[in-house]
Write an enzyme that holds these catalytic residues in place. Sequence first.
Site, PDB file in Angstrom:
ATOM      1  N   GLY A   1       0.820  -1.214   0.000  1.00 12.74           N
ATOM      2  CA  GLY A   1       0.000   0.000   0.000  1.00 12.74           C
ATOM      3  C   GLY A   1       0.845   1.251   0.000  1.00 12.74           C
ATOM      4  O   GLY A   1       0.571   2.204   0.729  1.00 12.74           O
ATOM      5  N   ALA A   2       1.865   1.280  -0.876  1.00 10.49           N
ATOM      6  CA  ALA A   2       2.922   2.291  -0.743  1.00 10.49           C
ATOM      7  C   ALA A   2       2.912   3.354  -1.822  1.00 10.49           C
ATOM      8  O   ALA A   2       3.863   4.126  -1.926  1.00 10.49           O
ATOM      9  CB  ALA A   2       4.288   1.596  -0.722  1.00 10.49           C
TER      10      ALA A   2
ATOM     11  N   ARG B   1       1.061   5.946  -1.878  1.00 10.05           N
ATOM     12  CA  ARG B   1       0.695   7.239  -1.318  1.00 10.05           C
ATOM     13  C   ARG B   1       0.783   7.164   0.208  1.00 10.05           C
ATOM     14  O   ARG B   1       1.003   6.114   0.781  1.00 10.05           O
ATOM     15  CB  ARG B   1      -0.711   7.651  -1.747  1.00 10.05           C
TER      16      ARG B   1
ATOM     17  N   VAL C   1      -3.632  -7.076  -1.977  1.00 12.45           N
ATOM     18  CA  VAL C   1      -3.406  -7.772  -0.706  1.00 12.45           C
ATOM     19  C   VAL C   1      -4.542  -8.710  -0.328  1.00 12.45           C
ATOM     20  O   VAL C   1      -4.393  -9.558   0.552  1.00 12.45           O
ATOM     21  CB  VAL C   1      -3.142  -6.775   0.451  1.00 12.45           C
TER      22      VAL C   1
ATOM     23  N   SER D   1      -2.543   0.407  14.990  1.00 11.31           N
ATOM     24  CA  SER D   1      -3.056   1.663  15.536  1.00 11.31           C
ATOM     25  C   SER D   1      -3.333   1.494  17.022  1.00 11.31           C
ATOM     26  O   SER D   1      -3.789   0.423  17.451  1.00 11.31           O
ATOM     27  CB  SER D   1      -4.344   2.072  14.825  1.00 11.31           C
TER      28      SER D   1
ATOM     29  N   TYR E   1     -12.833  -0.420  12.113  1.00  9.04           N
ATOM     30  CA  TYR E   1     -11.395  -0.167  12.035  1.00  9.04           C
ATOM     31  C   TYR E   1     -10.698  -0.630  13.309  1.00  9.04           C
ATOM     32  O   TYR E   1      -9.667  -1.305  13.259  1.00  9.04           O
ATOM     33  CB  TYR E   1     -11.152   1.319  11.808  1.00  9.04           C
TER      34      TYR E   1
ATOM     35  N   LYS F   1      -7.784  -3.665  13.748  1.00 10.16           N
ATOM     36  CA  LYS F   1      -6.443  -3.424  14.283  1.00 10.16           C
ATOM     37  C   LYS F   1      -6.204  -4.250  15.549  1.00 10.16           C
ATOM     38  O   LYS F   1      -5.065  -4.667  15.809  1.00 10.16           O
ATOM     39  CB  LYS F   1      -6.243  -1.932  14.553  1.00 10.16           C
TER      40      LYS F   1
END
Length: 227
Positions: free
Chosen positions: A11-12, A14, A59, A138, A153, A157
């Site tokens: 996920g690189a 941005r 992914v 997170s 979310y 995490k």
Amino acid sequence: MTASKLALVTGANRGIGFEVCRQLLGKGFRVILAARDLEKAKQAAQQLSPEVIPVALDVTSSESIEQLRTWLEHQHGGLDVLINNAGIYPDEGQNILKVPVHAFREAMEVNAFAALEISQALFPLLEKRKGQIINVSSEMGAWEDLHPSTSAYRLSKLALNGITLMLSRAGRGHISVNAVCPGWVRTDMGGPDAPGSVQEGASGIVWLAEQVRGTGSFYQNRQQIDW
């Protein structure tokens, strides 16, 4: 020496992932920049350096993960650092009583299960070099912070943190596995009002990548925090 270390960041194209790639380059790493869309990966890589290697990686696709594993094995023979950065933020501010269950499934698929499957696939390549896995998590997934807002979310995490611990115990003596919280930073996901910069968020991840610092820990601001 980090000059010869090879790091893969998911996920690189941005945000934090892109900045992690930039900072890793500055530390002498060889960098593989992964994004779902190959053209976006190429565009991001071109902004950084001709030495950055762009690759396509969905992914959530077992086939895509296996293609990446095969390519890595044939082209590089191993991997030093895997940074599971790809993630989504599907339910900002929504209460658990209102969040549709499909949002939980989507968050778990991308934020937790994808990191697990990628780690499983690349474990043998990391093991060859006594490398490390860094899961970008997170503090919102910490036990004491499980509030009912943004619950999909948070739960994803929390699951990622559990995966981190289990992988660390499975890989003890072979590879290092840790989680790191970059904090609330100004990205597309974090929004313009976040107090931290993307540079600050990425720096703690890169700090962890530079040197193996044990296994099975959760970090923020270069300090260990509670799960």
